[in-house]
Enzyme design. Structure first.
Site, PDB file in Angstrom:
ATOM      1  N   SER A 187       0.831  -1.199   0.000  1.00 37.04           N
ATOM      2  CA  SER A 187       0.000   0.000   0.000  1.00 37.04           C
ATOM      3  C   SER A 187       0.873   1.260   0.000  1.00 37.04           C
ATOM      4  O   SER A 187       1.708   1.424  -0.888  1.00 37.04           O
ATOM      5  CB  SER A 187      -0.962  -0.032   1.198  1.00 37.04           C
ATOM      6  OG  SER A 187      -1.946   0.964   1.106  1.00 37.04           O
ATOM      7  N   ASP A 287      -9.707  -4.160  -5.490  1.00 36.85           N
ATOM      8  CA  ASP A 287      -9.103  -3.205  -4.559  1.00 36.85           C
ATOM      9  C   ASP A 287      -9.686  -1.827  -4.847  1.00 36.85           C
ATOM     10  O   ASP A 287      -9.484  -1.275  -5.927  1.00 36.85           O
ATOM     11  CB  ASP A 287      -7.576  -3.195  -4.742  1.00 36.85           C
ATOM     12  CG  ASP A 287      -6.853  -2.376  -3.687  1.00 36.85           C
ATOM     13  OD1 ASP A 287      -7.463  -1.431  -3.157  1.00 36.85           O
ATOM     14  OD2 ASP A 287      -5.684  -2.683  -3.403  1.00 36.85           O
ATOM     15  N   HIS A 319      -8.212  -4.809  -1.064  1.00 36.94           N
ATOM     16  CA  HIS A 319      -6.960  -4.225  -0.575  1.00 36.94           C
ATOM     17  C   HIS A 319      -6.393  -5.014   0.605  1.00 36.94           C
ATOM     18  O   HIS A 319      -5.177  -5.129   0.753  1.00 36.94           O
ATOM     19  CB  HIS A 319      -7.220  -2.771  -0.153  1.00 36.94           C
ATOM     20  CG  HIS A 319      -5.980  -1.956   0.023  1.00 36.94           C
ATOM     21  ND1 HIS A 319      -5.170  -1.587  -1.032  1.00 36.94           N
ATOM     22  CD2 HIS A 319      -5.404  -1.414   1.135  1.00 36.94           C
ATOM     23  CE1 HIS A 319      -4.154  -0.854  -0.587  1.00 36.94           C
ATOM     24  NE2 HIS A 319      -4.272  -0.743   0.727  1.00 36.94           N
TER      25      HIS A 319
END
Length: 378
Positions: A187, A287, A319
């Site tokens: 991320s 995501d 995600h």
């Protein structure tokens, strides 16, 4: 007579002007009232969104708490975890090491930069990944870094680079193989790690002194990352990471290109691109925090520039699925298996050991995982 007419006209003029002024004042008041009302509504909307996300995050954490408790126990009490090793002079310049039980020979190493929206990142967020990879003979170094507002993106990239330097130059003393070092980020951590990698390649190709070499990194794994910050500002704003806050983290709109690895790759020399290791980007197709197209476009740019790069898409994954829910589910984790297949590609002995490793057990019931997936604010 003329004087009377003039005085009458003058009174009418000033009377009309007074009425006009009163009308303008009422218009100003209306505009101000509407502006205040709009601002109030916007602030109310922002407050509602933050509160709803906080509530969703709380419920999400409660649902996964059985797994978090077990991972937390491992993190604090396992002899295989060495916590808070100092790698620099700045606040939070610390890293955690996850050491395999069998380290009779030098182990491959993954330097991992955790995510957290550039605001809540913390090295312990990598405990589950560290545990899973250490169980399969890999040392994992989870690098902490300053978050906003303690630091901005430049500080984060600098911290990550210094942490990578520590790993490259000192990991042999912890049983790691300095010739098998891999870089990974998740991320926001994927963005920070990619920035550090590109920045280092630019410096190195330009003949600047460096404390670690890009050639020491065998591959970079980018998990659910964003690499063109220009194209993500509006997306993050709609998701609740508001434009003004995000631009403050990124040191202003004028710095977006500098901290967009995709744009840096586009404008880099052939010498810079030639230094880059294999780049593997991994992303879930569902995501919504950072769309998988962010990884797709970065891979396209890298390949067009002549770099070795490939994209691994995980169908239907969100995600957090590939980083949290899937590992908590137990069994063979697709992400971990893909990472291992690259790290152990030329090591038949390591592959045999991995095949004999017990299958990780489930840490959270399936109904909790499914409900957490639906509630997740990420």
């Amino acid at each position: 007579m003329a004087g009377v007419e003039f005085e009458s006209s003058e009174r009418q003029f000033f009377s009309g002007r007074s009425k006009l002024n009163r009308s303008l004042m009422r218009l100003d008041d209306a505009i101000a009232c509407r502006t205040f009302s709009t601002r109030g509504a916007r602030e109310q909307e922002i407050g509602y969104r933050w509160m709803s996300q906080l509530l969703a995050l709380t419920i999400y954490a409660i649902l996964l708490m059985p797994g978090f408790i077990q991972v937390g126990y491992y993190y604090f009490f396992s002899s295989q975890v060495r916590r808070s090793i100092v790698y620099g002079d700045q606040p939070r310049n610390r890293l955690d090491l996850y050491i395999p039980e069998d380290n009779s020979r030098p182990c491959p190493v993954v330097a991992f930069v955790t995510g957290g929206a550039w605001i809540i990142g913390y090295k312990a967020w990598g405990a589950l990944l560290g545990r899973r990879l250490a169980e399969r003979g890999i040392i994992v170094a989870c690098i902490d870094y300053r978050n906003f507002p303690q630091g901005t993106i430049g500080d984060m990239v600098s911290d990550a680079s210094q942490g990578i330097s520590f790993v490259c130059n000192n990991i042999a003393g912890y049983g790691g193989d300095p010739n098998q070092i891999y870089l990974m980020g998740q991320s926001a951590g994927a963005h920070i790690a990619a920035c550090a990698l590109m920045e280092q390649a630019v410096k190195e190709s330009g003949g600047h002194p460096v404390s670690w070499s890009v050639t020491q990194i065998k591959a970079y794994f980018g998990l659910s990352g964003g690499y063109n910050i220009h194209s993500l500002v509006d997306h993050f704003h709609e998701r609740g990471l508001y434009r003004s806050l995000f631009l403050s983290i990124m040191e202003g709109e004028e710095s977006l290109s500098r901290y967009s690895p995709e744009i840096v790759a586009k404008t880099s020399s052939a010498e810079t691109i030639g230094l880059l290791p294999l780049i593997v980007l991994m992303h879930g197709t569902e995501d919504y925090s950072i769309p998988s197209s962010a990884s797709q476009t970065f891979v396209d740019v890298l390949q067009q520039a002549g770099a070795q790069a490939k994209l691994l898409l995980y169908e239907g994954k969100t995600h957090t699925d590939i980083f949290l829910q899937d590992p908590l589910r137990g069994g063979r984790d697709p992400l971990v298996e893909d990472v291992l297949s690259i790290i152990h590609a030329d090591d038949a002995i390591a592959r045999q050991k991995v095949a004999l490793t017990p299958t990780p057990r489930r840490l959270v019931f399936e109904w909790q995982l499914k409900l957490a997936r639906q509630i997740s604010p990420f």
